[in-house]
Design a protein around this motif. Structure first.
Motif, PDB file in Angstrom:
ATOM      1  N   ASP A 138       7.648  -8.289  17.216  1.00  0.00           N
ATOM      2  CA  ASP A 138       7.295  -7.558  18.450  1.00  0.00           C
ATOM      3  C   ASP A 138       6.253  -6.466  18.237  1.00  0.00           C
ATOM      4  O   ASP A 138       5.869  -5.787  19.177  1.00  0.00           O
ATOM      5  N   GLY A 139       5.794  -6.286  17.001  1.00  0.00           N
ATOM      6  CA  GLY A 139       4.692  -5.357  16.769  1.00  0.00           C
ATOM      7  C   GLY A 139       5.101  -3.974  16.291  1.00  0.00           C
ATOM      8  O   GLY A 139       4.248  -3.128  16.052  1.00  0.00           O
ATOM      9  N   THR A 140       6.422  -3.725  16.152  1.00  0.00           N
ATOM     10  CA  THR A 140       6.866  -2.420  15.665  1.00  0.00           C
ATOM     11  C   THR A 140       6.274  -2.122  14.284  1.00  0.00           C
ATOM     12  O   THR A 140       5.799  -1.020  14.015  1.00  0.00           O
TER      13      THR A 140
ATOM     14  N   LEU B 100       3.573  -3.224  12.844  1.00  0.00           N
ATOM     15  CA  LEU B 100       2.149  -2.904  12.897  1.00  0.00           C
ATOM     16  C   LEU B 100       1.951  -1.479  13.429  1.00  0.00           C
ATOM     17  O   LEU B 100       1.108  -0.734  12.953  1.00  0.00           O
ATOM     18  N   ARG B 101       2.754  -1.130  14.422  1.00  0.00           N
ATOM     19  CA  ARG B 101       2.679   0.210  15.008  1.00  0.00           C
ATOM     20  C   ARG B 101       2.896   1.274  13.938  1.00  0.00           C
ATOM     21  O   ARG B 101       2.140   2.240  13.857  1.00  0.00           O
TER      22      ARG B 101
ATOM     23  N   LYS C 240       2.638   0.892  10.770  1.00  0.00           N
ATOM     24  CA  LYS C 240       1.631   0.754   9.714  1.00  0.00           C
ATOM     25  C   LYS C 240       0.381   1.561  10.058  1.00  0.00           C
ATOM     26  O   LYS C 240      -0.358   1.985   9.172  1.00  0.00           O
ATOM     27  N   ALA C 241       0.136   1.745  11.349  1.00  0.00           N
ATOM     28  CA  ALA C 241      -1.040   2.499  11.781  1.00  0.00           C
ATOM     29  C   ALA C 241      -0.814   4.006  11.703  1.00  0.00           C
ATOM     30  O   ALA C 241      -1.708   4.778  11.998  1.00  0.00           O
ATOM     31  N   MET C 242       0.411   4.426  11.321  1.00  0.00           N
ATOM     32  CA  MET C 242       0.731   5.853  11.221  1.00  0.00           C
ATOM     33  C   MET C 242       0.655   6.281   9.755  1.00  0.00           C
ATOM     34  O   MET C 242       0.993   5.487   8.878  1.00  0.00           O
TER      35      MET C 242
ATOM     36  N   GLY D 206       3.774   5.759   7.633  1.00  0.00           N
ATOM     37  CA  GLY D 206       4.629   5.045   8.580  1.00  0.00           C
ATOM     38  C   GLY D 206       5.532   4.002   7.938  1.00  0.00           C
ATOM     39  O   GLY D 206       6.701   3.907   8.284  1.00  0.00           O
TER      40      GLY D 206
ATOM     41  N   SER E 252      -1.320  -7.539  11.155  1.00  0.00           N
ATOM     42  CA  SER E 252      -2.510  -7.089  11.877  1.00  0.00           C
ATOM     43  C   SER E 252      -2.346  -7.454  13.339  1.00  0.00           C
ATOM     44  O   SER E 252      -1.442  -8.194  13.707  1.00  0.00           O
ATOM     45  N   GLY E 253      -3.237  -6.917  14.149  1.00  0.00           N
ATOM     46  CA  GLY E 253      -3.148  -7.181  15.582  1.00  0.00           C
ATOM     47  C   GLY E 253      -3.172  -8.659  15.897  1.00  0.00           C
ATOM     48  O   GLY E 253      -2.402  -9.148  16.715  1.00  0.00           O
TER      49      GLY E 253
END
Lengths: 281, 321
Positions: A86-88, A90-91, A93-95, A98, A266-267
């Motif tokens: 669900d992208g958590t 990746l989210r 990872k961008a922090m 994170g 990745s996105g």
């Protein structure tokens, strides 16, 4: 050393636990999941276990607590796999920092899941249902706490391994549940393992579940209940050793696999999985 | 953007006046397929850049390489003075990534999530760049002030997207990546989002790199547009410059004595002068329309995706640098 990412991870795990359990689904799951073992205990409350002098319910309780801890493997694997989808992942990872905080958070929420379930079964059990639990001795509490922690240490990294390898969270939900129950069955959590074939006994003694159950029974049951164990003796140091080995292997391998998995995030990876899921439903 | 004090450059780890993004001969190959065939471009501080291109042109791959989420095959890349393949946590703290979220953190409450994610940036706060942005302030900025206590999973698509933007800028980034930020927005939300982008670029001096399929949006937001086609940058310039370079022809419409006329020309000014000086009935409803960005875009993509012999790019004069 900067402790902030660690603190953020703990807080993250706590928030995740509260937000999940306060949804209707989370609440229902928590109640049903723990009502079943309590019902089984109540039904076998005063039934004596022939030959050992303890109630049947007393012999079942350590196996149940072991099973709840072991489900931590499935819980953390499921979280990891579905949050990758669900992208958590990746989210975070961008922090900055994170990923570290995320893994700490996962371990925290899964431990809370297991510990709250353990408490929900254990507290009513020793207060109202199961006779003969040696709660008046310090050794019991130390042993219980020690094996719970060791069990989580062995189980959670194992769950991270599985969650980082298995792509589909629904596989973990389904196969994981059946697999854990099956393994619990073979590992003697419901009845003595020596009732099964010899080769099964050898296999389950390589896995952590048998040893966690063994340790828990040692904590809960009188010394003479060893008669129901493989070999007829308590093997506590072996139990600690095998569990420690699993914890060690998983703690070394876990970060390697997690890093590998996170690197590929990745996105476009999240988007392609999203398309995949939308096609399936 | 005002120049920062010299001491700040050292503290912030990179030259604040140098390019924010520098790409030299960037190549990407998946198996035997070349997706990027040698990109060259620069982005300067405070610029808003739009990356345009058809699906499969390599936009996402390019952005993911810049974000440090994907390893490149060859070429030199520098983002905020650092090779993204080796960016550390401080480097990460200087950029924001607005993801096309799906359903992550669905059980979390909006305010709580924003506050939690903001805390990751607190150690990187400096007097000149306070981090994170206050949760209440940020929610108001993206128009979600009344949603703070709602669970993320209950937001509408557009609200969810605005939350994504809020998460992307919570750490007050120097560089912001926006991947199709307004997909699924209604016109009003789109307008508000455009205002937000302008504010970020003008007030905070944030450098912004965005992808979109909406050409009007690109024209409205971007200082500069890069068009990516078949793994190459086929155009690099302002919307105006691109339109002048390519389609070139201007369309002129007018009415005379109740009759409509249309004429196409390369140079509109002399034609219109002559038209108005002609004797006879007065010209009314005069309309001069230069080729739009859309015309430019279609023309460029057409030329590059088809009919380029031997896979060699034919550069547009003065457009490709």
């Amino acid at each position: 050393m900067n402790l902030l990412p660690f603190r953020l991870g703990l807080r993250r795990g706590l928030t995740a636990f509260i937000t999940t359990t306060t949804t209707r689904e989370g609440m229902v799951q928590l109640v049903i999941f723990n009502a079943v073992p309590l019902a089984v205990l109540i039904l076998n409350r005063d039934e004596p276990l022939p030959g050992v002098g303890v109630a049947l319910s007393a012999s079942m309780l350590p196996g149940m607590l072991t099973l709840i801890t072991a489900f931590g493997v499935q819980v953390i694997a499921y979280y990891l796999s579905s949050e990758r989808e669900d992208g958590t992942l990746l989210r975070v990872k961008a922090m900055p920092n994170g990923m570290f905080a995320y893994v700490v958070g996962l371990a925290t929420v899964s431990s809370l899941d297991a510990l709250v379930s353990v408490l929900l079964v254990f507290v009513p059990a020793i207060l109202f249902i199961v006779p003969g639990v040696p709660i008046a001795t310090a050794g019991f509490w130390l042993g219980l706490l020690g094996f719970l922690l060791l069990g989580l240490l062995a189980c959670l990294p194992l769950g991270l391994l599985i969650g980082s390898v298995v792509r589909n969270p629904r596989t973990i939900g389904g196969v994981g549940f059946v697999g854990t129950m099956g393994l619990a069955f073979l590992s003697g959590l419901f009845f003595p393992a020596q009732a099964l074939w010899g080769w099964v006994q050898v296999v389950v003694q390589v896995l952590p579940l048998y040893w966690l159950g063994h340790g828990m029974r040692w904590v809960f049951l009188p010394t003479e209940a060893a008669a129901l164990e493989i070999g007829g003796v308590w093997r506590i140091w072996e139990a600690v050793g095998v569990l420690g080995l699993w914890a060690g292997v998983a703690l070394v391998l876990g970060p390697v696999l997690l890093r590998r998995m996170a690197r590929r995030e990745s996105g476009s990876a999240v988007e392609s999985r999203r398309q995949h899921v939308l096609q399936r439903t | 953007m005002t120049a920062a004090a010299p001491g700040l450059h050292v503290q912030d780890g990179f030259d604040a006046d140098g390019p924010v993004i520098e790409v030299r001969d960037l190549r990407m190959r998946y198996g035997t397929v070349d997706v990027l065939k040698g990109l060259n471009f620069e982005v300067r501080p405070g610029e808003v850049i739009t990356l345009l291109g058809p699906n499969g042109a390599g936009k996402s791959t390019t952005i993911e390489i810049l974000e440090g989420f994907r390893a490149r095959s060859a070429g030199e890349v520098s983002v905020l003075g650092v090779d993204p393949a080796h960016g550390d946590e401080r480097w990460r703290s200087d950029m924001g990534v607005v993801l096309q979220s799906w359903r992550d953190h669905a059980t979390w409450r909006v305010g709580k999530l924003l506050q939690h994610l903001g805390e990751f940036y607190a150690p990187y706060s400096t007097p000149s760049r306070r981090r994170p942005i206050d949760t209440g302030e940020l929610l108001a900025l993206v128009g979600l002030a009344d949603k703070a206590e709602q669970r993320v999973g209950t937001l509408s698509g557009g609200q969810r997207r605005r939350l994504d933007v809020a998460i992307g800028i919570v750490g007050r980034p120097r560089l912001l990546f926006l991947d199709e930020p307004t997909a699924g927005f209604d016109p009003q939300a789109r307008r508000e989002f455009h205002d937000l982008v302008h504010r970020l670029a003008d007030v905070d001096g944030t450098t912004i790199l965005l992808t979109t399929h909406d050409l009007a949006e690109a024209e409205k937001l971007a200082d500069r547009i890069l068009i990516l086609a078949a793994g190459r940058i086929v155009a690099d310039g302002s919307a105006d410059a691109l339109a002048r370079q390519v389609a070139g022809r201007t369309e002129i419409r007018w009415t005379r004595a109740g009759e409509r006329f249309v004429h196409s020309t390369d140079d509109a000014t002399p034609f219109v002068r002559d038209l108005l000086n002609e004797p006879g009935p007065a010209v009314t409803e005069l309309e001069v329309r230069r080729a739009s960005l859309e015309d430019t875009y279609m023309e460029m993509v057409r030329r590059y995706e088809h009919g380029v012999p031997g896979d060699e790019p034919v550069p547009f004069e003065g457009v490709v640098r």
